[in-house]
Every structure is written in C-alpha cells, then in structure tokens.
Design an enzyme around this catalytic site. Sequence first.
Site, short mmCIF file in Angstrom:
data_model
loop_
_atom_site.label_atom_id
_atom_site.label_comp_id
_atom_site.label_asym_id
_atom_site.label_seq_id
_atom_site.Cartn_x
_atom_site.Cartn_y
_atom_site.Cartn_z
N LYS A 1 2.51 1.96 -2.08
CA LYS A 1 1.20 1.32 -1.87
C LYS A 1 0.94 0.27 -2.97
O LYS A 1 0.29 -0.74 -2.70
CB LYS A 1 0.08 2.37 -1.82
CG LYS A 1 0.24 3.29 -0.61
CD LYS A 1 -0.91 4.24 -0.43
CE LYS A 1 -0.60 5.27 0.63
NZ LYS A 1 0.40 6.27 0.21
N CYS B 1 -1.61 12.63 2.68
CA CYS B 1 -0.72 12.70 3.85
C CYS B 1 -0.73 14.13 4.37
O CYS B 1 0.31 14.72 4.68
CB CYS B 1 0.68 12.20 3.52
SG CYS B 1 1.39 12.87 2.04
N ASP C 1 -4.81 7.87 -4.02
CA ASP C 1 -3.85 8.44 -3.07
C ASP C 1 -3.33 9.75 -3.69
O ASP C 1 -2.31 9.75 -4.37
CB ASP C 1 -2.71 7.43 -2.86
CG ASP C 1 -1.73 7.87 -1.80
OD1 ASP C 1 -2.17 8.44 -0.79
OD2 ASP C 1 -0.52 7.64 -1.98
N1 SAM Z 1 0.57 6.27 -3.98
C1 SAM Z 1 1.94 6.68 -4.06
C2 SAM Z 1 2.78 5.81 -3.16
O1 SAM Z 1 2.27 5.19 -2.22
O2 SAM Z 1 3.99 5.72 -3.41
C3 SAM Z 1 2.12 8.13 -3.69
C4 SAM Z 1 1.28 9.05 -4.54
S1 SAM Z 1 1.61 10.75 -4.29
C5 SAM Z 1 0.84 11.06 -2.81
C6 SAM Z 1 0.56 11.51 -5.45
C7 SAM Z 1 0.89 11.21 -6.88
O3 SAM Z 1 -0.13 11.76 -7.70
C8 SAM Z 1 2.18 11.83 -7.40
O4 SAM Z 1 3.06 10.81 -7.78
C9 SAM Z 1 1.75 12.64 -8.62
O5 SAM Z 1 2.65 12.53 -9.71
C10 SAM Z 1 0.42 12.03 -8.95
N2 SAM Z 1 -0.52 12.90 -9.69
C11 SAM Z 1 -0.67 14.24 -9.62
N3 SAM Z 1 -1.64 14.64 -10.45
C12 SAM Z 1 -2.13 13.53 -11.07
C13 SAM Z 1 -3.12 13.30 -12.04
N4 SAM Z 1 -3.84 14.30 -12.56
N5 SAM Z 1 -3.33 12.03 -12.45
C14 SAM Z 1 -2.62 11.02 -11.93
N6 SAM Z 1 -1.63 11.18 -11.01
C15 SAM Z 1 -1.41 12.42 -10.58
#
Ligand code: SAM
Length: 404
Positions: A210, A331, A276
Amino acid sequence: MAALGGRAGAALLRRGPLPGLGAEPRRYRYKEKWAATAPRIPPTRLALHHFDINYSLQLKERWPSVRAGLLCEQKYGALLNNFSLPDHVTQELELLNATDFIAEATKKVRSVAAAEEAGRGQSSAGRMVMQAETMTQAEMSPPLCASMSSNIKCYTFPRGDITRFRPARPNTLGILDYYLMDAASLLPVLALNVQPDDFVLDLCAAPGGKTLALLQTGACGHLAANDISISRTKRLHQILHSYVPKEIREIVNVTSCDGRDWERLEGGTFHKVLVDVPCTTDRHSVMEDDNNIFHKRRTKERQMLPMLQLQLLMAGILATRPGAEVVYSTCSLSPLQNEHVIERAIEIAETQFNIAVRVEDLSHFRTLFQDTFSFFPDCRLGELVLPHLTANFGPMYFCKLCRM
Ligand code: SAM
C-alpha cells in the site's frame, strides 16, 4: 496384533492349547496407554472451524461460497509502476485480456456524467430508464471522482479468468515494472484519496504494497511509512529500492516504532492516515500452518488483536490534523476486528479526547467496482470485499473516518 485384527484374530487368541501339547500358552498383558498431550490440531483446521462457527452466522447463505474462495488460489492484480515508464507493459497486459479496473471505473463515471448531461434534454421517462441502467448522481460523489484520478493503475484478469501474471521485470535502470498484490488491497488506498502535497502516514506499512500504491498517486508531499517489525521494515526498504527512484524515495521516511506511540512522536500532523492493522489474515489462516495466528501458543495474541487494532486506530486518529481523514483496513471478515473497532474508536475519540469523528459513506465503491470484486452488501459500517471463486480477491475491509 494388527495382523490378527477382526474376527479371525479374536478366534485365534481364544484358542486353547494345541492338541497334543500340554503347556499353557503364554499370556501377555497389554496396558492401555493414554496420550500425555491432546492430538495436535493444525492451526489451519482450527481457523476453519472458528470461521465456520462465526462467519456462517454473519454471512449466512453466502458463507459456503466465501469459504470455497478462501480455500482456493487467490487472484492477483498487477499494480503498474509509474516510475518505470511501463508503456509496453500495458500493451502486453491488454493482449492477455487484462484490464485496468480503476480506469474501467473511471470510464463508467464519465459515461454516467455524459448520460446525465444528455438526460437533461430527455423526457422524465427516458431519464428514469437511463438512471436505472447506469448510476445515480449520488453514487458518483465528489471524493469518488477525485480518487478516480489518482494515477493508480492496476490490471486484473476478468471474472472467472484465473490466468497468472508473469513475475515483475526490471527496466534498463533496474526498476521493476509492476507489483503483484491482492487488487482489493488498493481499495483502502483509493478511499484515502490523497491530494497534491498531502502529508500521509502509513502507520503499519510493511511489507509495503500500500505504501507503493500511495507513491503511485504522485501526490504525497511527505510519506511516513512505519512498522513495528524491523525485519518487515527491511522488506519495505527493499520494495522501495526495487520500485521507486531515489528522488521520490526522499519524500519517504521509514521508521520502526510501535504505532500506538505515534501520537507522542508526531500527533496532529497529517492530512491522510492509513491504518492497515495486523489481523487474523483469514486467507493465510486457513491455508498456511506457518506463522499462523490460530496456533495454540498464539491464542492470547489472537484474542488481544481487537484491542491492538483499536489502539492503532486511535493513534491514527490522533495523528491527524482537524479536517483530515483516516482509512482503517483489515484482511479479515470478522466484525470484531472491523465494525466494532470503528465504533469503539469513534466513542473513545469523543469521550476521552473530545474529537468528533464521522464515518464517510463509501457505498459508491460497491457500484463502481462490482465487475471486479464481490462486495458484502450488508456491512454496517465501511465496505467489505468477499472472496468468491470467480473473483477471488480479499477479504478486505475498509472504512473511512473524517476528523471534524
Ligand atoms: N500495509 C501493509 C501492506 O500493504 O503491505 C500490510 C500491513 S500488515 C496487515 C500489518 C502490519 O502491522 C505488520 O507488518 C505488523 O508488523 C505491523 N504491526 C503490528 N503491530 C504494530 C504496532 N504496534 N505498530 C506498528 N505496526 C504494527
């Protein structure tokens, strides 16, 4: 024992001493053993069981078809890389019968506008026919028309066509021509509707599909791309290096912070924020045992997801300036991770921070992109793309909030 199974085996064991041989046969004692641990159920089975219980209630008669979609190969879209001058790539894709689903929607908007214009000179009966055949004015709201001119181009194969795209290729400068991703993942980016020079925050950005789409708009004045995971942030850096020229990368600031702390770092700064969040990634959960959130040892983490999602959405809201917009996406099909998080965030923003937030209507996305995606028509807040065998994208939930 196995060789002595069934009636024949039982008869043999019951037999007394063989005639002519006086000695008693030796008896063996078999002790019944109890397993010390319950048999290991693979996380994919647990996930499917969990979904069968919950999603059949939520989606009712739609669940069997969504289930089949989740368990079959997912469909991809090819996000064209505007930074690699992909003229010959579009020709190649069009020869394969792929189309840019966003451009197709734009054409639809234009044809409606033209039809409405022509309709002004027609009889009221003629106008009614025309409106029934196309879209109403309300469905082509201004944000929609604006987001349609976002420069994002994504090719997909038609419904029912499961052709695969070839892997991406580099141009002479080593920049790759397209990025393969679930085409439904672009909907949250389109909903964000980035305008020229907007300061944009992508709070959970890795691996970066994204983020790359946000850059394709060519409109970001500054883009903060954050993800808590250092290893996934490395992947984000790799994607930026493979797709984006150096001068554009300069507007991107990649960080590895806990998104929940963002407000303390840069609160009240951004025009557009994408949240996301990590979720149960339903498709992955039913297909892959590795790194599966339904693994027994991750039960607590899974149960805490809605709380983490709420905290991240709150941080996203607090990162905006007044009048700015936030898109929340997952998702997952789960209302607990989708609508409920939105409702709680609106309530907390109001009661604890005195910030009024309103949900933006995105129902026109359903009309516009109905040829490409299967939408759930009964989503209370936001929009939900359902997997379907003929259009196997998603799940993708997205909801847009405006800070008043
Ligand atoms: N937006 C990304 C894409 O389109 O490629 C996908 C994101 S994925 C659904 C969710 C992400 O949230 C993961 O990469 C994870 O490492 C991150 N995440 C989890 N906990 C988090 C936090 N407390 N702060 C920031 N990122 C976090």
